[in-house]
Design an enzyme around this catalytic site. Structure first.
Site, short mmCIF file in Angstrom:
data_model
loop_
_atom_site.label_atom_id
_atom_site.label_comp_id
_atom_site.label_asym_id
_atom_site.label_seq_id
_atom_site.Cartn_x
_atom_site.Cartn_y
_atom_site.Cartn_z
N ASP A 27 81.52 48.62 62.97
CA ASP A 27 80.32 48.35 61.87
C ASP A 27 80.34 49.02 60.51
O ASP A 27 80.05 48.39 59.58
CB ASP A 27 79.07 48.28 62.74
CG ASP A 27 78.87 49.71 63.51
OD1 ASP A 27 79.78 50.63 63.53
OD2 ASP A 27 77.70 50.03 63.92
N LYS A 47 84.92 50.76 68.82
CA LYS A 47 83.35 50.93 68.97
C LYS A 47 83.13 51.63 70.25
O LYS A 47 82.62 51.38 71.31
CB LYS A 47 83.14 49.28 69.13
CG LYS A 47 81.48 49.23 69.16
CD LYS A 47 80.92 49.62 67.93
CE LYS A 47 79.16 49.55 68.28
NZ LYS A 47 78.55 50.14 67.06
N ASP A 86 90.85 40.51 63.65
CA ASP A 86 90.51 39.03 63.44
C ASP A 86 89.40 38.88 62.31
O ASP A 86 89.41 38.40 61.21
CB ASP A 86 89.96 38.14 64.51
CG ASP A 86 89.90 36.73 64.31
OD1 ASP A 86 90.60 36.24 63.34
OD2 ASP A 86 88.54 36.18 64.73
N ASP A 103 89.22 38.62 57.79
CA ASP A 103 88.65 37.62 57.16
C ASP A 103 87.75 38.15 55.92
O ASP A 103 87.87 37.76 54.80
CB ASP A 103 87.69 36.58 57.91
CG ASP A 103 88.45 35.57 58.50
OD1 ASP A 103 89.58 35.44 58.42
OD2 ASP A 103 87.74 34.56 58.95
N TYR A 133 91.44 38.80 73.77
CA TYR A 133 92.16 37.37 73.65
C TYR A 133 93.04 36.91 74.91
O TYR A 133 93.39 35.89 74.82
CB TYR A 133 92.95 37.37 72.34
CG TYR A 133 92.52 37.25 71.08
CD1 TYR A 133 91.48 37.94 70.70
CD2 TYR A 133 92.66 36.00 70.34
CE1 TYR A 133 90.63 37.78 69.36
CE2 TYR A 133 91.97 35.60 69.24
CZ TYR A 133 91.14 36.23 68.65
OH TYR A 133 90.45 36.20 67.50
C1 IPM Z 1 93.65 34.11 63.13
C2 IPM Z 1 92.76 32.85 63.63
C3 IPM Z 1 93.18 32.79 65.26
C4 IPM Z 1 92.56 34.32 65.79
C5 IPM Z 1 92.18 31.63 65.86
C6 IPM Z 1 92.60 30.23 65.50
C7 IPM Z 1 92.52 31.67 67.24
O1 IPM Z 1 91.25 32.82 63.37
O2 IPM Z 1 94.76 33.97 63.14
O3 IPM Z 1 93.04 34.84 62.47
O4 IPM Z 1 91.45 34.35 66.13
O5 IPM Z 1 93.42 35.07 65.87
MN MN Z 2 90.98 34.65 61.98
#
Ligand code: IPM
Ligand code: MN
Length: 348
Positions: free
Chosen positions: A216, A183, A240, A244, A132
């Site tokens: 993975d 990884k 990240d 999700d 990042y």
């Molecule tokens: C999160 C978001 C951010 C990230 C984006 C918006 C840059 O997806 O906070 O998880 O990747 O960290």
């Molecule tokens: Mn995210």
């Protein structure tokens, strides 16, 4: 008096942050809130995203930040979101991105034969380096010979502090294990550093079971047997992605909260969801992720009991179906908060 900077930001962020503040005001009378004019409107008005003075002001004069969401169709480049959110993560060195994965209501469980007792872990996502940092470059851009390099930065200091934070948390919270995910079978330099650092730090916590999964395999295991996890620690990008997945395990992005933390310094709390421009301004957004994030902020300020009460009240609110349409209810946003405040009343 703890000072809290509010950055409602864009879209539904502007709606859900006032709801989270209602909950904070119900629990505490000692918080001093200051609204920050940051987000797409400000950028479109005067071209500024995150002024240096604002960053220093937040660093020097605040205890915490509560952020709604950033992202607006009128700013397709999303430059303001990057400057504000990633800007604070990096410049305030908020090295822990703490993302709990906890299923509060069994009906939102997407996995067969699993329940709330199976989905209860936290992810420690490294938040200040990895892929990042923007280190890299493009060469011969726009030609058939174009080269694009995105470098992954892993420092000993950065890797060690996030791994240590994960073990400290496991220790304090009485969690049994820490799983590190990387990884290193393919990424021989940076992730070898993760391997060595993990082994060294783990040796200082012999009572906590330390294990490793390639990322993975981690995604498979989170779906196959989520009950095996207590604390997961991983790098910025993998964190990240797996959070999700974790958000879905706990009932969707509308219920996922997060903290961007530097212990002992100003830290930032935000729902994981975005600005949801298609439903913004209609009063139908789900405020619960923002409210759970406010709960994490309370915990950070040292009020663990009140944080727990918020979480219990969210659980009751969900189980009573006092929710917005997106979760299968028929309440509007403010009615959800009204119900939550009543449920919170019986917690206290
Ligand atoms: C999160 C978001 C951010 C990230 C984006 C918006 C840059 O997806 O906070 O998880 O990747 O960290
Ligand atoms: Mn995210």
């Amino acid at each position: 008096m703890p000072r809290i900077a509010l950055i409602p930001g864009d879209g539904i962020g502007q709606e859900v942050i006032p709801e989270a503040v209602r909950v904070l005001n119900e629990l505490r009378s000692d918080l001093d809130f200051v609204d920050m004019d940051l987000g797409a409107d400000r950028y479109l008005r005067d071209g500024t995203t995150m002024p240096d003075e604002t960053m220093s002001d937040i660093r020097d004069n605040y205890d915490a930040v509560l952020l709604g969401a950033l992202g607006d169709p009128r700013v397709p480049s999303n430059v303001h979101a990057r400057d504000i959110l990633l800007g604070m993560r990096f410049q305030l060195e908020l090295y822990i991105n703490l993302r709990p994965v906890q299923l509060l209501d069994p009906r939102f469980c997407p996995l067969k034969d699993k329940g709330p007792e199976d989905m209860d872990f936290v992810v420690f996502r490294e938040n200040t380096e990895g892929l990042y940092t923007g280190i890299g470059g493009q060469f011969k851009r726009g030609t058939p010979d174009e080269v694009a390099i995105e470098a992954e930065m892993n420092t000993r200091k950065g890797v060690e502090r996030i791994i240590r934070a994960a073990f400290e948390y496991a220790d304090e919270q009485g969690r049994e294990s820490v799983c590190m995910s990387d990884k290193s079978n393919a990424m021989r330099h940076g992730h070898d550093l993760w391997q060595r650092t993990f082994k060294e730090v783990a040796a200082e916590y012999p009572h906590i079971r330390a294990f490793h999964l390639f990322v993975d395999v981690l995604t498979m295991e989170m779906v196959r047997a989520p009950e095996q996890f207590d604390v997961i620690v991983t790098n910025n990008l993998f964190g990240d992605i797996v959070t999700d997945l974790g958000a879905q395990l706990q009932g969707g992005i509308g219920l996922a909260a997060s903290g961007n933390i530097h212990p002992g310094q100003v830290s930032l709390f935000e729902p994981v969801h975005g600005s949801a421009p298609t439903i913004a301004g209609q009063g139908i957004a789900n405020p619960l992720a923002a409210i759970l994030s406010a709960g994490m902020l309370l915990e950070f300020l040292g009020h663990a009991d009140q944080a727990k009460a918020v979480q219990n009240a969210v659980r009751t609110t969900l189980q009573a179906n006092q929710v917005t349409a997106e979760l299968g209810g028929d309440l509007r946003m403010t009615q959800v908060t009204d119900a939550l405040l009543r449920n919170l009343g019986s917690e206290l």
